[in-house]
Design a protein around this motif. Structure first.
Motif, mmCIF file in Angstrom:
data_model
loop_
_atom_site.group_PDB
_atom_site.id
_atom_site.type_symbol
_atom_site.label_atom_id
_atom_site.label_comp_id
_atom_site.label_asym_id
_atom_site.label_seq_id
_atom_site.Cartn_x
_atom_site.Cartn_y
_atom_site.Cartn_z
ATOM 1 N N PHE A 144 133.516 15.462 77.107
ATOM 2 C CA PHE A 144 132.421 16.153 76.611
ATOM 3 C C PHE A 144 131.136 16.407 77.766
ATOM 4 O O PHE A 144 130.925 15.269 78.260
ATOM 5 C CB PHE A 144 131.717 15.952 75.355
ATOM 6 N N THR A 145 130.777 17.480 77.829
ATOM 7 C CA THR A 145 129.582 17.374 78.700
ATOM 8 C C THR A 145 128.469 18.734 78.132
ATOM 9 O O THR A 145 129.046 19.654 77.548
ATOM 10 C CB THR A 145 129.766 18.061 80.405
ATOM 11 N N GLY A 146 127.323 18.502 78.209
ATOM 12 C CA GLY A 146 126.297 19.041 77.461
ATOM 13 C C GLY A 146 124.879 18.899 77.760
ATOM 14 O O GLY A 146 124.629 18.183 78.638
ATOM 15 N N GLN A 147 124.027 19.705 76.925
ATOM 16 C CA GLN A 147 122.606 19.435 77.150
ATOM 17 C C GLN A 147 122.163 19.520 75.674
ATOM 18 O O GLN A 147 122.515 20.179 74.592
ATOM 19 C CB GLN A 147 122.017 20.695 77.981
ATOM 20 N N CYS A 148 121.241 18.491 75.488
ATOM 21 C CA CYS A 148 120.296 18.459 73.894
ATOM 22 C C CYS A 148 119.268 19.280 74.178
ATOM 23 O O CYS A 148 118.176 19.399 75.272
ATOM 24 C CB CYS A 148 119.840 16.950 74.217
ATOM 25 N N PHE A 149 118.920 20.299 73.169
ATOM 26 C CA PHE A 149 118.033 21.329 73.356
ATOM 27 C C PHE A 149 117.286 20.992 71.857
ATOM 28 O O PHE A 149 117.558 20.528 70.873
ATOM 29 C CB PHE A 149 118.634 22.678 73.219
ATOM 30 N N ILE A 150 115.981 21.543 71.771
ATOM 31 C CA ILE A 150 115.238 21.835 70.514
ATOM 32 C C ILE A 150 115.134 23.345 70.339
ATOM 33 O O ILE A 150 114.855 24.011 71.229
ATOM 34 C CB ILE A 150 113.746 21.311 70.528
#
Ligand code: BTN
Length: 193
Positions: A144-150
């Motif tokens: 998995f690859t990703g980005q943590c957002f608000i």
């Protein structure tokens, strides 16, 4: 507080204790706000409050979010899979467990370990990350690859893409061995919270 533009041009120092202003006005008190206008001091206060409000809004705009997304904790994705991520160390490394809700196999699903890293190169931005799940009930591997957002409601969300490599018996079947997809994770809160 709303004020007619004339009030702003007429508005002057109204504080009677301002000696210099009194002298300039020939010993008389300087002009107060025009009739029907709010006192000048109130207008200065209202203007500075408005500036403070605009500054706060600019700081909370997307990309300048004050809250930083943290990977540590329990998450659920759009398929109903659950994962738990432990503490992220000072090198950005973390481990955890993944309980998938679905499988491409006919095997009984078992909780499986995950190992990953978070990019900490810029401590102020929302971090990108990657992790691998080493399935304990199948011979497949998922990255998995990703980005943590608000998000716009202030909630943390992990936007990810994954590659699931399944095992094939023949090299000629390699072309069909990798699936790709998207998963969106939101934080799972315990009932107590
Ligand atoms: C397998 O079927 O061989 C192992 C389980 C794979 C589950 C996949 S990984 C990507 C997608 N997201 C999930 O939460 N589960 C599936």
């Amino acid at each position: 507080m709303w004020a007619h533009p004339d009030c702003i041009t007429l508005g002057r120092v109204t504080d009677g204790s301002n000696k210099k202003a009194r002298e300039r006005a020939g010993g008389m008190s300087p002009a107060r706000s025009a009739p029907g206008c709010p006192p000048a001091a109130d207008m200065v206060h209202a203007t500075s409050s408005l500036l403070l409000l605009l500054l706060s809004l600019a700081l909370l705009a997307p990309g300048h979010s004050a809250k930083k997304c943290l990977l540590t904790g329990k998450w659920i994705n759009d398929l109903g899979s659950n994962m738990t991520i432990g503490a992220v160390n000072n090198r950005g490394e973390f481990s955890g467990t993944y309980h998938t809700a679905v499988t491409a196999t006919s095997n009984d699903i078992k909780e499986s370990p995950l190992y990953g890293t978070q990019n900490n190169i810029n401590k102020k931005t929302q971090p990108t990350f990657g992790f691998t799940v080493n399935w304990k009930f199948s011979e497949s591997t998922t990255v998995f690859t990703g980005q943590c957002f608000i998000d716009r409601n202030g909630k943390e969300v992990l936007k990810t893409m994954w590659l699931l490599r399944s095992i094939v018996d023949d090299i000629n079947d390699d072309w069909k061995a990798t699936r790709v997809g998207i998963n969106v994770f939101t934080r799972l809160r315990s009932v107590k919270e």
